[in-house]
Scaffold this motif. Structure first.
Motif, PDB file in Angstrom:
ATOM      1  N   HIS A 108       0.788  -1.051  -0.169  1.00 58.87           N
ATOM      2  CA  HIS A 108      -0.040   0.019   0.123  1.00 58.87           C
ATOM      3  C   HIS A 108       0.763   1.212  -0.086  1.00 58.87           C
ATOM      4  O   HIS A 108       0.573   2.278  -0.803  1.00 58.87           O
ATOM      5  N   ALA A 111       2.349   1.652  -3.506  1.00 60.40           N
ATOM      6  CA  ALA A 111       1.385   2.120  -4.421  1.00 60.40           C
ATOM      7  C   ALA A 111       1.069   3.790  -4.194  1.00 60.40           C
ATOM      8  O   ALA A 111       0.767   4.363  -5.100  1.00 60.40           O
ATOM      9  N   ARG A 112       1.279   4.200  -2.969  1.00 60.00           N
ATOM     10  CA  ARG A 112       0.979   5.436  -2.635  1.00 60.00           C
ATOM     11  C   ARG A 112       2.015   6.416  -2.830  1.00 60.00           C
ATOM     12  O   ARG A 112       2.307   7.393  -2.684  1.00 60.00           O
ATOM     13  N   ARG A 113       3.256   5.730  -3.473  1.00 61.11           N
ATOM     14  CA  ARG A 113       4.465   6.517  -3.349  1.00 61.11           C
ATOM     15  C   ARG A 113       4.914   7.183  -2.112  1.00 61.11           C
ATOM     16  O   ARG A 113       5.432   8.337  -2.262  1.00 61.11           O
TER      17      ARG A 113
ATOM     18  N   GLN B 144      -8.547  -1.598   0.850  1.00 61.86           N
ATOM     19  CA  GLN B 144      -8.042  -0.397  -0.066  1.00 61.86           C
ATOM     20  C   GLN B 144      -6.984  -0.369  -0.802  1.00 61.86           C
ATOM     21  O   GLN B 144      -6.629  -0.166  -1.773  1.00 61.86           O
ATOM     22  N   ALA B 145      -5.818  -1.129  -0.065  1.00 64.83           N
ATOM     23  CA  ALA B 145      -4.541  -1.256  -0.466  1.00 64.83           C
ATOM     24  C   ALA B 145      -4.781  -2.052  -1.908  1.00 64.83           C
ATOM     25  O   ALA B 145      -4.158  -1.770  -3.125  1.00 64.83           O
ATOM     26  N   GLU B 146      -5.502  -3.238  -2.048  1.00 64.00           N
ATOM     27  CA  GLU B 146      -5.562  -4.098  -3.119  1.00 64.00           C
ATOM     28  C   GLU B 146      -6.469  -3.442  -4.130  1.00 64.00           C
ATOM     29  O   GLU B 146      -6.146  -3.551  -5.396  1.00 64.00           O
ATOM     30  N   GLU B 148      -6.268  -0.353  -4.910  1.00 62.43           N
ATOM     31  CA  GLU B 148      -5.205   0.591  -5.609  1.00 62.43           C
ATOM     32  C   GLU B 148      -4.383  -0.249  -6.645  1.00 62.43           C
ATOM     33  O   GLU B 148      -4.033   0.216  -7.570  1.00 62.43           O
ATOM     34  N   VAL B 149      -3.801  -1.237  -6.036  1.00 62.24           N
ATOM     35  CA  VAL B 149      -2.875  -1.859  -6.739  1.00 62.24           C
ATOM     36  C   VAL B 149      -3.489  -2.667  -7.836  1.00 62.24           C
ATOM     37  O   VAL B 149      -2.775  -2.825  -8.869  1.00 62.24           O
ATOM     38  N   GLU B 152      -3.737  -0.081 -10.686  1.00 59.50           N
ATOM     39  CA  GLU B 152      -2.362   0.019 -11.412  1.00 59.50           C
ATOM     40  C   GLU B 152      -2.006  -1.314 -12.194  1.00 59.50           C
ATOM     41  O   GLU B 152      -1.598  -1.116 -13.379  1.00 59.50           O
TER      42      GLU B 152
END
Lengths: 261, 235
Positions: A108, A111-113, B144-146, B148-149, B152
């Motif tokens: 995460h 992904a958020r850099r 949320q993390a997944e 976003e990934v 991408e």
């Protein structure tokens, strides 16, 4: 990632399942606000939260409109999850990937850099404030309990997503110190809306939206008139959770487990 | 008439997305629906009953379902046009992730389930790369993390595809899909419709029922363990 400054979220009325218009004029949400949503099953609690999550513009089943700073939000803010100022956590939200807690947070943060490497440890530390079942960075996400998962995801929403608005859909069940969650969200000046069946949580909010038949029926603002009851039920709740912990630890509950108010 | 082509793996939620389109657009357009599948399909009966629209299905049997879909598509357009439909929705079987059934003069929509894991878009490259819109379903179930990934990863495969996240059961986020359908052009000339890319479509001898193992027993496009390139052998 920085979000542009959001000062207000405004919810404009839609209609009930029978087509009648909702009677409120508007509901405004600002940083630090705590709103709970209560009502029977099927009364539209989750639909209300979903309207906010998608920034409805009269195009959802409820017909409600959600504005940011009084205006229709830009497309990018609505559509890109990394730019969305909202984190929604439900009972069903999970990490599906077979990763360790640390790898998940790394994914995460990457992904958020975000360059700040302390962010992962900070998230785990915060998550451990929310749950009594200790979370370690080496644990696998898929082996976490429901309470641990939700604690971690709420901590992630605060520290990694930095979402100014947090929506929680019945996250209270089991293994989570709900009062710690609420006070941490307050401390971080989040705007929080939560769907709940839990009396303590419902009374911890500043405003309580009551749903019926798909519509907002009323908005209660206790203004302190429930403080005494809140004190009492918080006490009962502590007694109950203490007993729960003792049962889980394998004890026989032969005494009364502490003073009952 | 407008043409929508849906692809995506089984259980991704293609029909759930189609249902939302029917729910929202049935009032403004007359919609016809064609399902292509291998041995069994129920979507046509369900949608016919629920929305009272004309539906059909085609079973591909021993032949590749996307191959079948392309073979019958011209007939299907004629069928829907004869009925006076404003929109024809074609839903693929979604079995072969290597296939790209999208055509010119249509809107190609790939439906992906977020539950498939963050690497799944990379495995379905051909199906995503030529789509106009990628609808990502079941986003309410993942972190949320997944989320976003996953986005991408789709971007990696198809930098320009329009990505729409949704919980298709509730229809959240689908307003952008409806907008795209409302704004898309109609078919100009059905006889000029061609596949958008060169898909790896093939009716292979194994699909056709030859059970022997080893390339020596087959024909068409073949591969040997040591051979670097495909070889072609006719029969």
């Amino acid at each position: 990632m920085e979000h542009f400054a959001i000062t207000t979220i405004t919810i404009l009325p839609g209609r009930a399942k029978d087509g009648r218009s909702e009677s409120f004029k508007e509901i405004a949400l600002r940083a630090g606000d705590m709103i709970s949503i209560v009502g029977p099953t099927g009364s539209g609690k989750t639909a209300f939260i979903n309207d906010i999550e998608v920034f409805a513009s009269g195009d959802t089943v409820t017909g409600r409109t959600v504005l940011v700073n009084g205006e229709v939000p830009p497309d990018e803010m609505v559509r890109d999850p990394a730019k969305k100022p909202i984190a929604l956590i439900t009972q069903n939200t999970k990490c599906l990937a077979d990763l360790t807690v640390l790898e998940f947070l790394e994914m995460h943060v990457k992904a958020r850099r975000i360059a700040d490497n302390s962010r992962m440890a900070e998230t785990i530390r915060l998550a451990n404030e929310f749950t009594g079942e200790k979370i370690a960075g080496t644990m696998r996400m898929t082996s976490l309990s429901g309470g641990q998962t939700r604690s971690l995801l709420i901590a992630d929403a605060i520290t990694v997503s930095s979402a100014p608005i947090i929506l929680l859909d019945e996250v209270e069940s089991g293994g989570i110190f709900k009062e710690n969650v609420i006070s941490s969200l307050k401390k971080n000046n989040k705007a929080v809306i939560f769907v709940t069946h839990d009396p303590v949580l419902a009374l911890l909010s500043d405003r309580r939206i009551v749903m019926r038949n798909g519509a907002v029926e009323k908005i209660l603002e206790p203004n302190g008139c429930e403080t005494k009851i809140l004190g009492q039920i918080s006490g009962m709740d502590r007694v109950l959770s203490d007993m729960r912990e003792r049962i889980r630890a394998g004890e026989l509950l032969t005494d009364n487990g502490g003073p009952v108010p | 008439m407008k043409l929508l082509i849906f692809a995506g793996p089984p259980s991704a939620g293609k029909t759930a997305v189609v249902r939302q389109i029917l729910r929202q657009l049935a009032g403004e357009s007359f919609i016809a629906f064609l399902k292509i599948d291998v041995v069994r399909a129920f979507e046509d009966e369900e949608l016919k009953k629920e929305f009272e629209i004309p539906t059909r299905k085609v079973y591909s049997g021993d032949v590749c379902p996307d191959h079948t879909g392309i073979l019958v598509l011209r007939d299907a357009i004629a069928w829907a046009e004869d009925l006076g439909a404003g929109i024809l929705i074609v839903e693929s079987a979604g079995l072969c992730l290597r296939c790209t059934p999208y055509t010119t003069q249509s809107l190609g929509i790939v439906v992906l389930s977020a539950v498939g894991g963050t690497n799944s878009p990379l495995k379905m490259t051909p199906m995503i790369a030529l789509a106009d819109i990628a609808v990502v379903t079941k986003v309410d179930l993942i972190s949320q993390a997944e989320k976003e990934v996953f986005r991408e990863r789709v971007r990696e495969v198809a930098p320009r595809v329009d990505i729409i996240e949704t919980n298709a059961v509730h229809g959240t986020g689908l307003r952008y899909l409806l907008k795209a359908i409302r704004n898309m052009p109609e078919i100009l000339c059905a006889d000029d419709i061609v596949l958008k890319g060169m898909p790896p479509l093939a009716v292979c001898t194994i699909c056709a029922g030859k059970k022997e193992i080893g390339w020596q027993h087959h024909f068409g496009i073949l591969k040997t363990l040591d051979g670097a390139d495909d070889l072609y052998r006719g029969e």
